[in-house]
Design a protein around this motif. Structure first.
Motif, short mmCIF file in Angstrom:
data_model
loop_
_atom_site.label_atom_id
_atom_site.label_comp_id
_atom_site.label_asym_id
_atom_site.label_seq_id
_atom_site.Cartn_x
_atom_site.Cartn_y
_atom_site.Cartn_z
N ASP A 100 31.97 6.14 -5.54
CA ASP A 100 31.50 6.97 -4.27
C ASP A 100 33.27 6.92 -4.10
O ASP A 100 33.08 5.85 -3.84
CB ASP A 100 30.66 5.48 -3.92
N GLU A 112 34.17 8.48 -1.16
CA GLU A 112 34.35 7.90 -0.06
C GLU A 112 34.87 6.75 -0.05
O GLU A 112 35.63 5.80 1.01
CB GLU A 112 33.58 9.06 0.70
N GLU A 113 33.93 5.72 -0.55
CA GLU A 113 33.57 4.35 -0.28
C GLU A 113 34.63 3.78 -0.76
O GLU A 113 35.79 2.52 0.03
CB GLU A 113 32.36 3.52 -0.86
N THR A 114 35.01 4.56 -1.85
CA THR A 114 36.51 3.61 -2.40
C THR A 114 38.17 4.26 -1.27
O THR A 114 38.61 2.81 -1.35
CB THR A 114 36.70 4.01 -4.10
N GLY A 153 37.49 4.06 1.95
CA GLY A 153 37.10 3.01 2.73
C GLY A 153 38.08 1.61 2.19
O GLY A 153 38.43 0.58 2.87
N THR A 154 37.72 1.18 1.53
CA THR A 154 38.32 -0.10 0.54
C THR A 154 39.34 -0.43 0.36
O THR A 154 40.10 -1.04 0.91
CB THR A 154 37.16 -0.51 -0.59
N GLU A 171 35.09 9.74 -9.45
CA GLU A 171 33.95 9.74 -9.36
C GLU A 171 33.44 9.99 -11.04
O GLU A 171 33.61 10.95 -11.05
CB GLU A 171 33.60 10.57 -8.32
#
Length: 149
Positions: free
Chosen positions: A94, A96-98, A100-101, A134
């Motif tokens: 993902d 988007e999640e990456t 954020g991380t 992705e």
């Protein structure tokens, strides 16, 4: 590590049996680069070695290895393609999640959208190019291309 060996053929003749693949990355700021790949990108350390001024740290790179060694030249603001023709690519579940991380770990980053997919492009502490993308997009693109030989 590869689950099984891969036989490499040329004109029907077996040339070699591939057991493992890897990338050696020479760095000027060894400790900072190891921390980046270990702590920011969550690669696990396989082993480390030091011989005088020479140091290396070998990290698991999704079944291959990334061997971070001394002896490189840094450009912390980022190396262009002419200085570093290689980009290390990490496919993630993902994007988007990456993003954020990465931001939570102090990395300034954004998602770049292209007609073939989206990526996050960043630099390690030595300015080496690193890209994230992705996996599903990669698989779709690879499936639309030519089949493997």
């Amino acid at each position: 590590m590869l689950e099984t060996a891969i036989d490499i053929f040329n004109d029907g003749e077996q040339m070699m049996r591939l057991q493992r693949t890897g990338v050696i990355l020479n760095t000027e700021h060894h400790d900072a680069c190891v921390a980046f790949y270990r702590d920011v990108l969550a690669l696990s350390v396989m082993f480390e070695k030091q011989d005088g001024d020479f140091r290396l740290t070998c990290l698991d790179f999704g079944g291959a290895y990334l061997m971070v060694e001394t002896g490189g030249v840094a450009r912390p603001e980022g190396k262009g393609v002419a200085e570093n023709a290689t980009k290390l690519r990490f496919n993630v579940a993902d994007l988007e999640e990456t993003l954020g991380t990465l931001r939570s770990r102090g990395i300034e980053a954004s998602i770049e959208r292209h007609d073939w997919g989206a990526t996050i492009n960043i630099f390690d502490p030595d300015g080496n190019r690193v890209g994230l993308r992705e996996e599903d997009e990669f698989r779709r693109q690879a499936g639309a291309g030519h089949s493997r030989r």
